[in-house]
Design a protein around this motif. Structure first.
Motif, mmCIF file in Angstrom:
data_model
loop_
_atom_site.group_PDB
_atom_site.id
_atom_site.type_symbol
_atom_site.label_atom_id
_atom_site.label_comp_id
_atom_site.label_asym_id
_atom_site.label_seq_id
_atom_site.Cartn_x
_atom_site.Cartn_y
_atom_site.Cartn_z
ATOM 1 N N SER A 135 0.943 -1.117 0.064
ATOM 2 C CA SER A 135 -0.015 0.044 0.096
ATOM 3 C C SER A 135 0.966 1.136 0.128
ATOM 4 O O SER A 135 2.050 1.075 0.256
ATOM 5 C CB SER A 135 -0.808 -0.087 1.303
ATOM 6 O OG SER A 135 -0.237 0.439 2.383
ATOM 7 N N GLU A 136 0.325 2.527 -0.219
ATOM 8 C CA GLU A 136 0.961 3.819 -0.324
ATOM 9 C C GLU A 136 1.488 4.110 1.286
ATOM 10 O O GLU A 136 2.331 4.824 1.192
ATOM 11 C CB GLU A 136 0.112 4.730 -0.533
ATOM 12 C CG GLU A 136 -0.507 4.747 -1.939
ATOM 13 C CD GLU A 136 0.600 4.832 -3.161
ATOM 14 O OE1 GLU A 136 1.323 5.739 -2.981
ATOM 15 O OE2 GLU A 136 0.668 4.101 -4.120
ATOM 16 N N LEU A 137 1.031 3.065 2.170
ATOM 17 C CA LEU A 137 1.446 3.549 3.551
ATOM 18 C C LEU A 137 2.731 3.078 3.799
ATOM 19 O O LEU A 137 3.683 3.561 4.496
ATOM 20 C CB LEU A 137 0.539 2.809 4.598
ATOM 21 C CG LEU A 137 -0.834 3.429 5.030
ATOM 22 C CD1 LEU A 137 -1.294 2.135 5.893
ATOM 23 C CD2 LEU A 137 -0.792 4.594 5.612
ATOM 24 N N LEU A 138 3.480 2.232 2.966
ATOM 25 C CA LEU A 138 4.799 1.703 2.962
ATOM 26 C C LEU A 138 5.906 3.051 2.763
ATOM 27 O O LEU A 138 6.591 3.244 3.707
ATOM 28 C CB LEU A 138 5.188 0.755 1.786
ATOM 29 C CG LEU A 138 6.663 0.511 1.941
ATOM 30 C CD1 LEU A 138 6.617 -1.145 1.925
ATOM 31 C CD2 LEU A 138 7.498 0.844 0.627
ATOM 32 N N LEU A 139 5.816 3.831 1.831
ATOM 33 C CA LEU A 139 6.467 5.128 1.703
ATOM 34 C C LEU A 139 6.166 6.188 3.004
ATOM 35 O O LEU A 139 6.822 6.964 3.082
ATOM 36 C CB LEU A 139 6.506 5.462 0.309
ATOM 37 C CG LEU A 139 7.696 6.642 0.138
ATOM 38 C CD1 LEU A 139 9.142 5.884 0.314
ATOM 39 C CD2 LEU A 139 7.475 7.194 -1.418
ATOM 40 N N ARG A 140 4.886 6.373 2.830
ATOM 41 C CA ARG A 140 4.398 7.363 3.935
ATOM 42 C C ARG A 140 5.049 7.419 5.231
ATOM 43 O O ARG A 140 5.594 8.322 5.867
ATOM 44 C CB ARG A 140 2.951 7.518 3.801
ATOM 45 C CG ARG A 140 2.376 8.738 4.760
ATOM 46 C CD ARG A 140 0.955 8.790 4.569
ATOM 47 N NE ARG A 140 0.320 10.075 5.562
ATOM 48 C CZ ARG A 140 -0.700 9.869 6.083
ATOM 49 N NH1 ARG A 140 -1.547 9.365 5.672
ATOM 50 N NH2 ARG A 140 -0.795 11.248 6.853
ATOM 51 N N CYS A 141 5.048 6.209 5.558
ATOM 52 C CA CYS A 141 5.387 5.891 6.868
ATOM 53 C C CYS A 141 7.153 6.142 6.932
ATOM 54 O O CYS A 141 7.463 6.871 7.952
ATOM 55 C CB CYS A 141 5.239 4.469 7.365
ATOM 56 S SG CYS A 141 3.477 4.122 7.791
ATOM 57 N N ILE A 142 7.816 5.649 6.029
ATOM 58 C CA ILE A 142 9.341 5.888 5.954
ATOM 59 C C ILE A 142 9.336 7.419 5.578
ATOM 60 O O ILE A 142 10.332 7.749 6.581
ATOM 61 C CB ILE A 142 9.880 5.068 4.797
ATOM 62 C CG1 ILE A 142 9.699 3.570 5.128
ATOM 63 C CG2 ILE A 142 11.174 5.611 4.335
ATOM 64 C CD1 ILE A 142 10.348 2.856 3.901
ATOM 65 N N ASP A 143 8.675 8.194 4.918
ATOM 66 C CA ASP A 143 9.110 9.542 4.939
ATOM 67 C C ASP A 143 8.725 10.407 6.017
ATOM 68 O O ASP A 143 9.263 11.198 6.478
ATOM 69 C CB ASP A 143 8.252 10.152 3.721
ATOM 70 C CG ASP A 143 8.883 9.541 2.510
ATOM 71 O OD1 ASP A 143 10.049 9.111 2.478
ATOM 72 O OD2 ASP A 143 8.041 9.877 1.337
ATOM 73 N N ASP A 144 7.733 9.845 6.814
ATOM 74 C CA ASP A 144 7.328 10.572 8.210
ATOM 75 C C ASP A 144 8.602 10.213 9.229
ATOM 76 O O ASP A 144 8.865 11.090 9.830
ATOM 77 C CB ASP A 144 6.026 9.931 8.771
ATOM 78 C CG ASP A 144 4.997 10.484 8.143
ATOM 79 O OD1 ASP A 144 4.982 11.426 7.186
ATOM 80 O OD2 ASP A 144 3.797 9.690 8.319
ATOM 81 N N TYR A 145 8.856 8.816 9.321
ATOM 82 C CA TYR A 145 10.119 8.704 9.957
ATOM 83 C C TYR A 145 11.271 9.314 9.697
ATOM 84 O O TYR A 145 11.973 10.169 10.385
ATOM 85 C CB TYR A 145 10.622 7.146 9.512
ATOM 86 C CG TYR A 145 11.755 6.634 10.458
ATOM 87 C CD1 TYR A 145 12.085 6.455 11.607
ATOM 88 C CD2 TYR A 145 13.140 6.682 9.468
ATOM 89 C CE1 TYR A 145 13.344 5.974 12.320
ATOM 90 C CE2 TYR A 145 14.422 6.366 9.957
ATOM 91 C CZ TYR A 145 14.385 5.910 11.375
ATOM 92 O OH TYR A 145 15.473 5.636 11.881
ATOM 93 N N LEU A 146 11.594 9.698 8.114
ATOM 94 C CA LEU A 146 12.927 10.493 7.915
ATOM 95 C C LEU A 146 12.450 11.664 8.302
ATOM 96 O O LEU A 146 13.773 12.272 8.410
ATOM 97 C CB LEU A 146 12.992 10.135 6.413
ATOM 98 C CG LEU A 146 13.513 8.970 5.952
ATOM 99 C CD1 LEU A 146 13.505 8.574 4.436
ATOM 100 C CD2 LEU A 146 15.036 8.395 6.529
ATOM 101 N N SER A 147 11.506 12.297 8.490
ATOM 102 C CA SER A 147 10.939 13.777 8.544
ATOM 103 C C SER A 147 11.415 14.063 9.965
ATOM 104 O O SER A 147 11.259 15.194 10.496
ATOM 105 C CB SER A 147 9.973 14.140 7.970
ATOM 106 O OG SER A 147 8.936 13.634 8.835
ATOM 107 N N GLY A 148 11.810 13.149 10.906
ATOM 108 C CA GLY A 148 12.032 13.223 12.375
ATOM 109 C C GLY A 148 10.573 12.923 13.163
ATOM 110 O O GLY A 148 10.488 13.194 14.326
#
Length: 146
Positions: free
Chosen positions: A123-136
């Motif tokens: 799902s799209e949550l894969l990258l969304r969660c990673i990007d939220d993690y990377l943004s702190g």
């Protein structure tokens, strides 16, 4: 008809710019996702995240925070999921640990490598969660109450 969200957990495990993903069968296709799964009866959210990570990757991890709480309705089946996404650091790989049914295996991938596999995301949550993690986006584990 009663409606309720399905409670799930997911874990982002990052090590030197690579993320631990799971390749699994879903809907007859091999797809990528974070280690993730459903909360079981009488289980805490933290225990569920640790269990799912081990069962799907063979890795023991230490949870370090909460990345976010997501509400997602899957277009494939209309089911709504509430995902609590944790972040963790890898502790130990147990290569002989049996993996859940349907799991092809774990993969360490960079964000760029994940982007190249977009057609194979669960799902799209894969990258969304990673990007939220990377943004702190790292909230303390004390956010989660038993």
């Amino acid at each position: 008809m009663d409606w309720y969200p399905h409670i799930t957990v997911a874990t982002i495990i990052e090590d030197r710019g690579r993320f631990l993903l799971v390749e699994e069968m879903a809907g007859g296709q091999a797809v990528f996702n974070q280690p993730a799964g459903h909360l079981e009866a009488d289980e805490s959210l933290l225990d569920a995240a640790l269990r799912e990570t081990l069962e799907e990757t063979g890795w023991e991890v230490e949870l370090t925070g909460v990345t976010g709480i997501y509400l997602y309705t899957a277009p494939s089946n209309g089911v709504t999921y509430q995902r609590i996404c944790f972040c963790a650091r890898p502790l130990r790989h147990l290569p002989d640990s049996p993996l859940d049914h349907g799991i092809i295996g774990p993969h360490w991938m960079t964000r760029d490598e994940i982007l190249q596999q977009r057609s194979r995301w669960r799902s799209e949550l894969l990258l969304r969660c990673i990007d939220d993690y990377l943004s702190g986006e790292h909230f303390p584990l004390s956010l989660v109450k038993a």
